[in-house]
Motif scaffolding. Structure first.
Motif, PDB file in Angstrom:
ATOM      1  N   ILE A 122      29.765  -3.184 -12.887  1.00  0.00           N
ATOM      2  CA  ILE A 122      30.277  -3.168 -14.273  1.00  0.00           C
ATOM      3  C   ILE A 122      31.156  -4.367 -14.605  1.00  0.00           C
ATOM      4  CG2 ILE A 122      30.061  -0.679 -14.628  1.00  0.00           C
ATOM      5  CD1 ILE A 122      33.136  -0.525 -14.016  1.00  0.00           C
ATOM      6  N   GLN A 123      31.496  -5.160 -13.600  1.00  0.00           N
ATOM      7  CA  GLN A 123      32.263  -6.384 -13.891  1.00  0.00           C
ATOM      8  C   GLN A 123      31.352  -7.505 -14.381  1.00  0.00           C
ATOM      9  OE1 GLN A 123      33.632  -6.945  -9.915  1.00  0.00           O
ATOM     10  NE2 GLN A 123      35.547  -5.826 -10.220  1.00  0.00           N
ATOM     11  N   ASN A 124      30.056  -7.373 -14.129  1.00  0.00           N
ATOM     12  CA  ASN A 124      29.119  -8.479 -14.396  1.00  0.00           C
ATOM     13  C   ASN A 124      28.415  -8.326 -15.741  1.00  0.00           C
ATOM     14  OD1 ASN A 124      28.601  -7.957 -11.021  1.00  0.00           O
ATOM     15  ND2 ASN A 124      29.384  -9.909 -11.761  1.00  0.00           N
ATOM     16  N   THR A 125      27.766  -9.422 -16.136  1.00  0.00           N
ATOM     17  CA  THR A 125      27.045  -9.431 -17.420  1.00  0.00           C
ATOM     18  C   THR A 125      25.593  -9.842 -17.168  1.00  0.00           C
ATOM     19  OG1 THR A 125      27.490 -11.771 -17.781  1.00  0.00           O
ATOM     20  CG2 THR A 125      29.120 -10.210 -18.645  1.00  0.00           C
ATOM     21  N   PRO A 126      24.690  -9.524 -18.103  1.00  0.00           N
ATOM     22  CA  PRO A 126      23.308  -9.994 -17.972  1.00  0.00           C
ATOM     23  C   PRO A 126      23.252 -11.523 -17.877  1.00  0.00           C
ATOM     24  CG  PRO A 126      23.443  -8.283 -19.640  1.00  0.00           C
ATOM     25  CD  PRO A 126      24.856  -8.606 -19.246  1.00  0.00           C
ATOM     26  N   ALA A 127      24.154 -12.203 -18.580  1.00  0.00           N
ATOM     27  CA  ALA A 127      24.158 -13.677 -18.523  1.00  0.00           C
ATOM     28  C   ALA A 127      24.496 -14.157 -17.113  1.00  0.00           C
ATOM     29  CB  ALA A 127      25.158 -14.231 -19.537  1.00  0.00           C
ATOM     30  N   GLU A 128      25.394 -13.463 -16.449  1.00  0.00           N
ATOM     31  CA  GLU A 128      25.726 -13.850 -15.072  1.00  0.00           C
ATOM     32  C   GLU A 128      24.522 -13.658 -14.151  1.00  0.00           C
ATOM     33  OE1 GLU A 128      30.504 -13.294 -14.403  1.00  0.00           O
ATOM     34  OE2 GLU A 128      29.265 -11.514 -14.160  1.00  0.00           O
ATOM     35  N   ILE A 129      23.787 -12.593 -14.362  1.00  0.00           N
ATOM     36  CA  ILE A 129      22.586 -12.358 -13.531  1.00  0.00           C
ATOM     37  C   ILE A 129      21.612 -13.526 -13.751  1.00  0.00           C
ATOM     38  CG2 ILE A 129      20.665 -10.776 -12.988  1.00  0.00           C
ATOM     39  CD1 ILE A 129      23.377  -9.437 -12.532  1.00  0.00           C
ATOM     40  N   ASP A 130      21.444 -13.932 -15.020  1.00  0.00           N
ATOM     41  CA  ASP A 130      20.551 -15.066 -15.314  1.00  0.00           C
ATOM     42  C   ASP A 130      21.012 -16.321 -14.579  1.00  0.00           C
ATOM     43  OD1 ASP A 130      18.771 -13.704 -16.857  1.00  0.00           O
ATOM     44  OD2 ASP A 130      19.757 -14.179 -18.768  1.00  0.00           O
ATOM     45  N   THR A 131      22.316 -16.560 -14.592  1.00  0.00           N
ATOM     46  CA  THR A 131      22.846 -17.747 -13.908  1.00  0.00           C
ATOM     47  C   THR A 131      22.561 -17.673 -12.412  1.00  0.00           C
ATOM     48  OG1 THR A 131      24.597 -17.881 -15.546  1.00  0.00           O
ATOM     49  CG2 THR A 131      24.957 -19.111 -13.514  1.00  0.00           C
ATOM     50  N   VAL A 132      22.787 -16.509 -11.827  1.00  0.00           N
ATOM     51  CA  VAL A 132      22.536 -16.357 -10.388  1.00  0.00           C
ATOM     52  C   VAL A 132      21.064 -16.635 -10.097  1.00  0.00           C
ATOM     53  CG1 VAL A 132      22.478 -14.692  -8.475  1.00  0.00           C
ATOM     54  CG2 VAL A 132      24.421 -14.700 -10.056  1.00  0.00           C
ATOM     55  N   LEU A 133      20.178 -16.097 -10.920  1.00  0.00           N
ATOM     56  CA  LEU A 133      18.742 -16.299 -10.707  1.00  0.00           C
ATOM     57  C   LEU A 133      18.375 -17.778 -10.835  1.00  0.00           C
ATOM     58  CD1 LEU A 133      17.418 -13.156 -12.624  1.00  0.00           C
ATOM     59  CD2 LEU A 133      17.237 -13.570 -10.155  1.00  0.00           C
ATOM     60  N   GLN A 134      18.970 -18.420 -11.797  1.00  0.00           N
ATOM     61  CA  GLN A 134      18.705 -19.849 -12.010  1.00  0.00           C
ATOM     62  C   GLN A 134      19.139 -20.655 -10.766  1.00  0.00           C
ATOM     63  OE1 GLN A 134      21.046 -21.317 -15.225  1.00  0.00           O
ATOM     64  NE2 GLN A 134      19.566 -22.891 -15.777  1.00  0.00           N
TER      65      GLN A 134
END
Ligand SMILES: Cc1ncc(COP(=O)(O)O)c(C=O)c1O
Length: 439
Positions: free
Chosen positions: A420-432
């Protein structure tokens, strides 16, 4: 305005109402809420409760938590009291605040405070349960290859002390394509008349596989129906990687004992944990560490007798003087979670984990170990990159300001832990960044 309305709509009202005026949760939530998020939980407001550095994307909630503001504030308040006059503060508050912590945990798990023992960690709870079981040499503890060091080592020691046998089975040959039925089947075929304990981990910290606990405990119950009380198979679960994620109460799982640290996904005070048990299960244990919160124990000691009556959760709560300010701040952690809403926490965590898994599956050279199914996974996402050791991947991610971890198992994997600390945008960054590492 609107503050009340904002809090209500964002699902934070319960926490705000439940917190003491010194908690700061209400003020911070109101400051941080932005208008475009009125329809759902205000995740930026939730994130703002943590003092995490923004220099990194944090994917390590499965190990040790950052305290959210209400927990930090409660700790600070108790620390001030302790530093000013430790003995008076302990005498005036300890028993009441430990009971409040048990009540909060019990309410969260639907068992009542009397069903909760307070511990320092998952490890302590697991060890107290397995080493406290009244076992005989002709009984067996059954576990799996996929369980963690803490379970394996605790049952090894319990076997050494009691003479009980320990046995491991593998839950699967290949995790890919694994089904609930397969898992239940393997376990049921392994249980013998000698099996007294089934020692499991709800969500495996190597692969992120979540066991279908209800299906397992239902099947075990069918076996237990034909057994005497003293021979019932007790299902004991290290539940830490589902605790603070899944929307459940203990009776949904059907296990006898549930051990978890509160300092991971629950974002509770570091150095806290619980054991939850059903009322009949406690009697199968003997305490190891003297309890300080059980009055009958003290009275028996002062009158030179053995304490009467069965083992209870309060007798299973280890005594001694502690980092009390952390222990006493546990209710604020449960309030924080429930203020957001257990269902929303579960939905958000699963949603982010699914985004991560779908993204990883589309990247070449990646082997994803965690099942896609929500029924068979929680927040841990486990994978490997061809040609790179897990340690090297974690190192490269850290260079890219992403904090991941390696599973400390014989066969290690890389783990990312959306929460719950993370955002969908952070997941995108990690994937990138992972795509860049792979290419
Ligand atoms: C499955 C499992 N159980 C227990 C632990 C240890 O938890 P605690 O720090 O609460 O003792 C870990 C990892 O930290 C784990 O992965």
């Amino acid at each position: 305005m609107l503050r009340r309305e904002l809090l209500a709509r964002s699902g934070l009202a319960l926490a705000a109402g439940a917190m003491s005026s010194t908690s700061g949760w209400m003020e911070a939530a109101a400051e941080d809420i932005s208008p475009q998020t009125l329809e759902g939980p205000d995740w930026p407001a939730v994130r703002s409760q943590f003092a995490l550095t923004n220099e990194y994307i944090h994917m390590s909630a499965m190990l040790i938590s950052s305290h959210p503001k209400p927990v930090r504030n409660a700790i600070q308040e108790h620390r001030r009291g302790m530093d000013a006059d430790p003995l008076t503060y302990v005498f005036q508050n300890n028993r009441r605040l430990q009971e409040e912590a048990r009540t909060a945990a019990g309410q969260y798990l639907g068992v009542g405070g009397s069903g909760i023992a307070l511990t320092d960690s998952t490890t302590m709870g697991v060890a107290l349960v397995y080493n406290g079981l009244r076992l005989t040499a002709n009984q067996e503890i059954l576990t799996t290859d996929q369980d963690y060091y803490v379970t394996h080592e605790s049952i090894r020691l319990a076997g050494r002390r009691t003479g009980a046998q320990t046995r491991r089975i593998s839950l699967y040959d290949e995790i890919e394509g694994i089904s609930e039925e397969q898992i239940v089947d393997r376990i049921m075929h392994a249980i013998t008349p000698a099996t007294r304990v089934l020692a499991l981990t709800w969500v495996h910290s190597s692969t992120g596989l979540k066991l279908p606990l209800r299906a397992i405990t239902d099947a075990v119950e069918a076996i237990n129906a034909g057994r005497d009380e003293a021979a019932r198979v007790l299902v004991c679960v290290d539940g830490v990687h589902g605790f603070g994620i899944e929307d459940m109460v203990l009776s949904d799982l059907g296990c006898d004992f549930f051990m978890a640290g509160c300092h991971k996904w629950l974002f509770g005070p570091r150095g806290t944990g619980i054991v939850a048990g059903t009322s009949r299960a406690w009697e199968s244990l003997l305490p190891t560490i003297p309890s300080f919160i059980d009055s009958a124990n003290w009275q028996a000691w002062s009158s030179g007798t053995d304490p009467e009556g069965p083992t209870t959760a309060s007798r299973m709560t280890p005594g001694g003087y502690k980092a009390f300010e952390h222990l006493w701040a546990l209710p604020q952690a449960f309030e924080f979670q429930q203020g957001i809403g257990k269902a929303r926490v579960a939905e958000r965590t699963h949603h982010l984990a699914a985004q991560m898994k779908d993204g990883l599956r589309a990247i070449p050279k990646i082997t994803l170990h965690t099942p896609r199914s929500e029924k068979l996974s929680a927040g841990i996402v486990s994978f490997d990159i061809e040609g790179l050791s897990p340690g090297a991947v974690v190192h490269r991610l850290r260079e890219r300001r992403i904090i991941a971890s390696v599973a400390p198992y014989a066969v290690p994997h890389v783990r990312l832990t959306p929460c719950i600390q993370n955002t969908p945008a952070e997941i995108d960054t990690v994937l990138q960044e992972i795509r860049r590492i792979v290419s």
